[in-house]
Design a protein around this motif. Structure first.
Motif, short mmCIF file in Angstrom:
data_model
loop_
_atom_site.label_atom_id
_atom_site.label_comp_id
_atom_site.label_asym_id
_atom_site.label_seq_id
_atom_site.Cartn_x
_atom_site.Cartn_y
_atom_site.Cartn_z
N VAL A 12 49.14 35.44 44.54
CA VAL A 12 47.69 35.33 44.43
C VAL A 12 47.03 36.61 44.94
O VAL A 12 46.14 37.17 44.29
N ASN A 15 47.62 39.55 42.52
CA ASN A 15 46.76 39.47 41.34
C ASN A 15 45.32 39.82 41.68
O ASN A 15 44.65 40.53 40.93
N LYS A 16 44.84 39.33 42.80
CA LYS A 16 43.47 39.63 43.21
C LYS A 16 43.30 41.12 43.48
O LYS A 16 42.27 41.71 43.14
N LYS A 19 42.85 42.87 40.22
CA LYS A 19 41.61 42.55 39.48
C LYS A 19 40.35 42.99 40.19
O LYS A 19 39.49 43.63 39.59
N SER A 20 40.22 42.63 41.46
CA SER A 20 38.94 42.88 42.12
C SER A 20 39.05 43.53 43.49
O SER A 20 38.04 43.83 44.11
N LEU A 22 40.96 43.59 47.52
CA LEU A 22 41.11 42.66 48.63
C LEU A 22 40.15 43.00 49.76
O LEU A 22 39.81 44.17 49.96
N GLU A 26 42.28 40.02 53.87
CA GLU A 26 43.30 39.71 52.85
C GLU A 26 44.36 40.80 52.78
O GLU A 26 45.55 40.50 52.60
#
Length: 77
Positions: A12, A15-16, A19-20, A22, A26
């Motif tokens: 997770v 992938n995050k 994409k955007s 952390l 995180e």
């Protein structure tokens, strides 16, 4: 082996991150999980290698001395 929950969390976060991005929290969590994963992987790999014996086509044991020493030291403990 890491739990399924931890492996899922690693994925997770990966992938995050793609994409955007952390958050700082995180990113720290991801780093900690990756370190734990690598430690577990290395430990499992070492255990596997300690069970390996390499034999040439003539049937002679050609296992590297370093691996033989690891096996020998493991039996002593």
């Amino acid at each position: 082996m890491l739990s399924k929950e931890k492996m899922a969390r690693i994925n997770v976060l990966a992938n995050k991150a793609k994409k955007s991005g952390l958050t700082e929290l995180e990113a720290k969590e991801q780093s900690k999980l990756r370190s734990e994963y690598l430690q577990t992987f290395r430990s499992n790999m070492l255990t596997t290698l300690k069970g390996v014996k390499i034999v040439d086509p003539n049937g002679d044991d050609v296992t590297p001395d370093k691996l033989k020493e690891l096996k020998k030291n493991d039996k002593m403990h």
